[in-house]
Design a protein around this motif. Structure first.
Motif, mmCIF file in Angstrom:
data_model
loop_
_atom_site.group_PDB
_atom_site.id
_atom_site.type_symbol
_atom_site.label_atom_id
_atom_site.label_comp_id
_atom_site.label_asym_id
_atom_site.label_seq_id
_atom_site.Cartn_x
_atom_site.Cartn_y
_atom_site.Cartn_z
ATOM 1 N N PRO A 21 0.836 -1.201 0.000
ATOM 2 C CA PRO A 21 0.000 0.000 0.000
ATOM 3 C C PRO A 21 0.872 1.253 0.000
ATOM 4 N N LEU A 22 0.294 2.319 -0.508
ATOM 5 C CA LEU A 22 0.906 3.641 -0.357
ATOM 6 C C LEU A 22 0.562 4.143 1.039
ATOM 7 N N THR A 23 1.576 4.496 1.810
ATOM 8 C CA THR A 23 1.363 5.073 3.141
ATOM 9 C C THR A 23 1.587 6.576 3.060
ATOM 10 N N LEU A 24 0.562 7.327 3.431
ATOM 11 C CA LEU A 24 0.670 8.784 3.467
ATOM 12 C C LEU A 24 0.563 9.255 4.913
ATOM 13 N N ILE A 25 1.466 10.120 5.288
ATOM 14 C CA ILE A 25 1.434 10.748 6.614
ATOM 15 C C ILE A 25 1.247 12.246 6.412
ATOM 16 N N ALA A 26 0.259 12.815 7.094
ATOM 17 C CA ALA A 26 -0.007 14.258 7.015
ATOM 18 C C ALA A 26 0.217 14.878 8.394
ATOM 19 N N THR A 27 0.929 16.009 8.432
ATOM 20 C CA THR A 27 1.251 16.690 9.689
ATOM 21 C C THR A 27 1.089 18.190 9.503
ATOM 22 N N ASP A 28 0.461 18.839 10.497
ATOM 23 C CA ASP A 28 0.369 20.304 10.413
ATOM 24 C C ASP A 28 1.442 20.933 11.292
ATOM 25 N N ASP A 29 1.513 22.252 11.294
ATOM 26 C CA ASP A 29 2.557 22.949 12.048
ATOM 27 C C ASP A 29 2.327 22.917 13.548
ATOM 28 N N GLU A 30 1.129 22.485 13.990
ATOM 29 C CA GLU A 30 0.851 22.382 15.417
ATOM 30 C C GLU A 30 1.208 20.998 15.965
ATOM 31 N N GLY A 31 1.675 20.105 15.090
ATOM 32 C CA GLY A 31 2.076 18.779 15.537
ATOM 33 C C GLY A 31 1.004 17.709 15.427
#
Length: 875
Positions: free
Chosen positions: A467-477
Motif C-alpha cells: 500500500p501507499l502510506t501517506l502521513i499528514a502533519t500540520d505545524d501544530e504537531g
C-alpha cells in the motif's frame, strides 16, 4: 607534518535563523474572529462578559467558549482569553468558576493582570498557560523575572519599552541561566498615554477604573496648559495627552531581531474591517521580513566566513500604508520603539479618527472646495474638514463629484450636506471613509468560505506490491497516517513522481490547508489510481482537522483544591489594641518641615521629584529627632519612594535613592522588589493590591511589612479585603490628590521646549509650576520624576474620613494622608484635623465640612464612596 596533523579549518560563520513571531489579533465578536482568521492571524485574544479590560466590547460568554475554541483550532489559530483586570475579594469565587470554564474549554492561555489570579490559576491547573498582561506594567528584567516566578509562560511588555530596552531585557535573560520567558509587544493600534495598570484617571474623576475595563479615555480630551499661572499659547494644539496611534510596521524586522515572540494588534472595540485590514497587512509584511532575514547567503567574506544579511527595511507598500490609515488613524507613529521623542509622539491637534490626509483647502466657492490632493479621492469617499477645533462639531460628508484640472481637484457634495459658512480656505481635509476599500476588505472574511489556509505537510512511503502510506502533519504537531486500500503497482507510463504527488496532494481547496512540504520516499517507479490518491488526501485532511478541533486537555484540580486552599493560608484577624497611626506623604521639603512640627506624627513617607533631595530630607529628619526628646514629638521613621516606573539603565536612580539611608523604602514596581530586597520596605498603591491573595504574595514572598490597598477599592470592597486578611497588612489612604495619568510622555518637554527628551529640553519641569486645565475649568497639577515621567494629579483632595470608624472596627490602624502642592500652613491644618478625628474629637462628617472650607480646590469623598460616578465617554 605528521600523518595525524590536519590543516586548520577555515573559519566559518553560520547565519542566525530568526524565529517567526505570532501575529495576535483582537476579536470583540464573532465577525472579528472570522476577519482575523481569514486574514492570517496566528492567534486571537478576546474577552468574556466579566473580568476583561474592554467591558465596552461586545465580548463573548462562557457558553460561547467550546464552539469558539473548536472553530479557532480547526483553523490552526490559538485563542487567548483576556482576564486582565483587578479582581476584588468578593469576586474571587466567581473568578474561580470562570477560570474553570476557561480551562475546561481548551483555551490556549489567559492574559492576566492580577497577581492573586495568577496564583489561583496555578492552584487550579499546574499546566494551563498564563500570559502576563501589559497591565502588570513590566518594563525591565526584574518584571520579567517576577512573571516567571508566578509561573507565567509569556509576558506582555509595557508599550513604553524601546527596541533597545527590549534587547537589554533579552540579553539579561540570555545570561540568567534560566529559560528565557517569551516577550509580547503591541505593534499597532491606539496608544495609551499612561502606563497600563498605572492609570487612575477614570477612577479618580468618575469611578470607572481602567483597571476594571471601564476606561473613559480622558486622555483623548482637550486641555489647556498653564505655566506659573499663565496660559501657554499653543495655537491649535490642545490634545496634549493624546498620542498618535501606534504603527510598528517599519520596525518589524528589528522586533524579530530582538527575539519578540508575539506581535499584538490593539482593537477589541474596533470593527471587523479594521481587524481584517491590520491583520492582513502585518501578516503579509511579516512574511516578507522573515523571507529577507532568513534568506540564503550566497556571498562569502574575504576570510571565508559568511556575510551576515543586510539590515532590512520593512517592505511595506504605499497601498498598505493607505489601508492602515483608512482602517483607523489619529496619525500613525512608531511610539516608543525608536526611543523617546516627545515632539512627535503627540501632535496635539486632535484626538479622534482622521484617516488619510487629502490636502489644504485653497478655495471655497459655489458649495465646492478646491485643493491640491495629496492622496487619491473619488465620489463616495467620506471626508471631514479640520478647522483646528475638533471639540466643536466638524463639517463633513461624502464627495458627490470630483473635477480635476492642473493638479487641483474641485470637490462637490450633496446639497445641504455641508454648512459652507463654516468652511474656510486653509482648513485641512481628511478622508475618513473609503466605501470601495470597505467592500474589498469585507470580501476577505464574509460568509463561510475558507480563504486563509495553513500548511499541511505530507510524507509518501511504499513500493510496488505494497500500500501507499501517506502521513499528514500540520505545524501544530497534529499527525494522521493512512494506507491506500489498493497496492501500488509497477508504473508503465505515469509513475508517482514528486511532481505528480504535488499536483494531486495540493488540491486542498475548501479545507483549512494548503500543501506544505512534500517528502517522497517511494521506492522505484510505482503508480496508484488518482481516485485513491484523492481519497487519501481528503481523509487525511479531515482527520487532521478533527484532531485540531479536539479541546486541549489541561490538568484541572477538583473544586476542593482551588480558592479554598489558598484562602486557608491567610491568617485570621485578631483584635489589636494598637493606636491608629497617621502616615504623612509629603512631596516637598517645606511640607516635611511642617509635618515635623505636628505633635504625634510618627511615620513620614517622602516622594520628591528629585531624589537628590532625599539626603536633605533624611538629614532634617535626623536632626529633628536629635533635638526633641519627647516620644510625643519625635517621628519614629522616614521612608522614601523611588520613581513609580524604572526601565533598563536607570539603576543609578535607585542607587541615589538608597544613598539617603532612610529607614525604609516604598516599593512601587518589580525592580524595587529586587533592588531593596535586603532593606525594610512597604508596598505602594502601584502594586495594585485588590484582594488577599495578592497581598499575601507580596508579604510572604518578598518580605514587605505592609502593602497599600488599591485605589480601585470603594468602601465595601475595602471592608471585604480587611475581613479576608489581617488588617495590619495594609496602609489605607484616607486623604490624597489621586494620581491620575502616570506617563512616559513628558508634557513639559513636548509643549514647553523644542527638545525631544531630557538631553535637550532644558528641564522646564525644574523651573515652572504647571497645570492642565480641562473643559470644565478644573486645573490638574503636573509633576515630573527623576526618570522624566509625568504624573497628573487630581486638583481636588479626596477623603475617606467618614468611613474611619468602619475601618477601625475591622482592625485597620495605618492611615495615609497625602499632600501634593499644599503650603506648609495647609499641611499643618490638615494634619491637625485628622489627628482630631483619630482622637474622636470630631466626626468624619465634621472633618469633611471643615476640609471643604480649608481646601481652596474642594474636597470629594473620592473612590471610597459606593455611589456610581461617571464622566463623559470619548467623543
Amino acid at each position: 607534518m605528521s600523518a595525524t596533523d590536519t590543516a586548520p579549518a577555515a573559519a566559518t560563520t553560520t547565519p542566525r535563523r530568526y524565529t517567526r513571531p505570532e501575529v495576535l489579533s483582537p476579536a470583540g465578536d464573532w465577525e472579528c474572529v472570522r476577519a482575523a482568521v481569514e486574514n492570517g492571524a496566528d492567534a486571537v485574544y478576546f474577552g468574556l462578559e466579566r473580568f476583561n479590560a474592554r467591558m465596552r466590547a461586545k465580548n463573548f460568554t462562557q457558553a460561547d467558549l467550546p464552539a469558539l475554541m473548536e472553530f479557532l483550532h480547526r483553523r490552526g489559530v490559538r485563542g487567548y482569553v483576556t482576564f486582565n483586570t483587578l479582581v476584588f475579594t468578593n469576586e474571587l469565587p466567581d473568578a474561580e468558576q470562570f477560570l474553570r470554564a476557561i480551562i475546561s474549554a481548551g483555551v490556549d492561555a489567559a492574559i492576566v493582570q492580577d497577581i492573586g489570579i495568577c496564583r489561583l490559576i496555578r492552584r487550579l491547573s499546574p499546566d494551563f498557560p498564563i500570559h502576563g498582561s501589559t497591565q502588570m506594567t513590566v518594563t525591565n528584567t526584574a518584571g520579567v523575572n517576577f512573571a516567571r516566578d508566578l509561573d507565567a509562560q509569556l509576558i506582555v511588555l509595557a508599550r513604553e519599552n524601546s527596541i533597545a530596552e527590549i534587547e537589554k531585557i533579552q540579553a539579561a535573560q540570555a545570561v540568567s541561566g534560566q529559560p528565557p520567558l517569551p516577550l509580547e509587544v503591541f505593534v499597532h493600534g491606539a496608544l495609551c498615554v499612561a502606563y497600563s495598570g498605572q492609570c487612575l484617571t477614570s477612577e479618580s474623576l468618575g469611578g470607572r477604573s481602567a483597571n476594571r475595563g471601564e476606561c473613559a479615555q480622558a486622555c483623548r480630551m482637550p486641555y489647556d496648559l498653564y505655566s506659573d499661572g499663565e496660559k501657554v499659547d499653543l495655537g491649535d494644539r490642545r490634545y496634549l495627552l493624546s498620542p498618535q496611534d501606534l504603527a510598528g510596521l517599519d520596525v518589524l524586522a528589528d522586533l524579530v531581531r530582538a527575539g519578540v515572540s508575539s506581535l499584538k494588534i490593539e482593537g477589541r472595540l474596533k470593527a471587523p474591517e479594521y481587524v481584517a485590514s491590520i491583520t492582513r497587512i502585518y501578516r503579509q509584511t511579516l512574511d516578507k521580513v522573515m523571507a529577507q532575514l532568513n534568506s540564503p547567503i550566497d556571498a562569502s567574506g574575504s576570510d571565508g566566513g559568511a556575510v551576515p544579511p543586510p539590515r532590512s527595511e520593512t517592505p511595506a507598500t504605499p497601498t498598505d500604508r493607505y489601508e492602515l490609515q483608512m482602517a483607523f488613524s489619529r496619525g500613525q507613529y512608531t511610539g516608543w520603539f525608536r526611543g523617546i521623542h516627545n515632539q512627535e509622539l503627540a501632535h496635539g491637534r486632535f484626538g479622534t479618527k482622521r484617516g488619510v490626509f487629502l490636502g489644504e483647502v485653497t478655495r471655497v466657492s459655489d458649495e465646492a472646495v478646491t485643493l491640491r490632493p495629496q492622496a487619491p479621492l473619488k465620489p463616495g469617499d467620506g471626508i471631514v474638514f479640520d478647522a483646528g477645533n475638533p471639540e466643536v462639531r466638524e463639517q463633513g460628508g461624502r464627495i458627490y463629484q470630483v473635477d480635476t484640472r492642473d493638479g487641483q481637484a474641485t470637490l462637490r457634495f450633496g446639497h445641504g450636506d455641508i454648512d459652507f459658512r463654516r468652511v474656510r480656505t486653509g482648513q485641512l481635509l481628511w478622508k475618513t471613509n473609503d466605501p470601495a476599500l470597505d467592500k474589498q476588505v469585507r470580501q476577505t472574511f464574509e460568509g463561510e468560505k475558507i480563504r486563509f489556509q495553513r500548511p499541511l505537510h505530507f510524507e509518501a512511503h511504499g513500493r510496488a506490491g505494497q500500500p501507499l502510506t501517506l502521513i499528514a502533519t500540520d505545524d501544530e504537531g497534529h499527525s494522521a497516517k493512512l494506507d491506500s486500500q489498493l497496492p501500488l503497482e509497477p508504473a508503465q507510463n505515469q509513475p508517482l513522481t514528486t511532481e505528480k504527488l504535488t499536483d494531486q496532494l495540493g488540491r486542498l481547496g475548501g479545507t483549512p490547508f494548503k500543501l506544505g512540504r512534500l517528502e517522497n520516499h517511494l521506492e522505484g517507479a510505482a503508480m496508484l489510481p488518482v481516485s485513491e490518491l484523492n481519497r487519501l488526501r481528503r481523509d487525511l485532511a479531515t482527520e487532521v482537522e478533527r484532531l485540531r478541533a479536539l479541546p486541549k486537555r489541561w490538568t484541572l484540580t477538583p473544586p476542593s483544591s482551588g480558592l479554598s486552599t489558598l484562602s486557608s493560608q491567610l491568617s485570621t484577624n485578631s483584635p489589636t489594641a494598637a493606636a491608629p497611626e497617621l502616615i504623612l506623604v509629603v512631596r516637598t521639603l517645606a511640607q516635611l518641615d511642617a509635618a515635623l512640627t505636628c505633635p504625634g506624627v510618627t511615620t513620614l513617607y517622602c516622594e520628591f521629584e528629585n531624589p537628590k533631595n532625599y539626603r536633605e530630607a533624611v538629614t532634617r529628619f535626623r536632626t529633628w529627632q536629635s533635638l526633641h526628646s519627647s516620644p510625643l514629638t519625635i517621628p519614629s521613621s522616614i521612608w522614601v519612594a523611588p520613581p513609580r516606573v524604572t526601565k533598563p539603565g536607570e539603576e543609578w536612580i535607585l542607587n541615589q535613592v538608597r544613598s539617603c539611608e532612610a529607614d525604609g523604602y516604598l516599593v512601587r514596581n518589580h525592580d524595587h522588589l529586587a533592588f531593596f530586597a535586603a532593606d525594610r520596605k512597604r508596598g505602594d498603591f502601584s502594586l495594585n493590591v485588590a484582594n488577599p491573595l495578592t497581598a499575601e504574595y507580596f508579604i510572604s514572598r518578598y518580605g514587605l511589612e505592609r502593602v497599600t490597598a488599591s485605589y480601585d477599592l470603594n468602601i465595601v470592597q475595602l471592608e471585604s479585603l480587611l475581613a479576608a486578611a489581617p488588617a495590619p497588612w495594609f496602609d489605607l489612604t484616607i486623604h490624597q490628590h489621586m494620581p491620575m495619568f502616570h506617563m512616559e510622555h513628558c508634557v513639559f518637554c513636548a509643549f514647553l521646549s523644542s527638545g525631544k527628551d531630557y538631553h535637550d529640553c532644558g528641564r522646564p519641569c525644574e523651573k515652572h509650576e504647571v497645570r492642565l486645565k480641562d473643559r470644565t475649568g478644573a486645573e490638574f497639577p503636573l509633576k515630573a520624576d527623576a526618570g522624566c515621567r509625568n504624573t497628573v494629579y487630581n486638583n481636588r483632595a479626596q477623603t475617606g474620613a467618614e468611613y474611619l470608624d468602619r475601618l477601625l472596627a475591622l482592625g485597620a490602624r495605618s492611615f495615609r494622608v497625602e499632600f501634593v502642592n499644599e503650603s506648609a500652613d495647609e499641611v499643618t491644618r490638615t494634619i491637625t484635623q485628622y489627628q482630631r478625628l483619630l482622637r474622636r474629637e470630631i466626626s468624619g462628617a465634621d472633618l469633611w465640612r471643615e476640609l471643604k472650607l480649608l481646601n481652596q480646590l474642594g474636597v470629594t469623598r473620592g473612590q471610597m464612596e459606593t455611589t456610581p460616578r461617571f464622566i463623559n465617554k470619548k467623543q
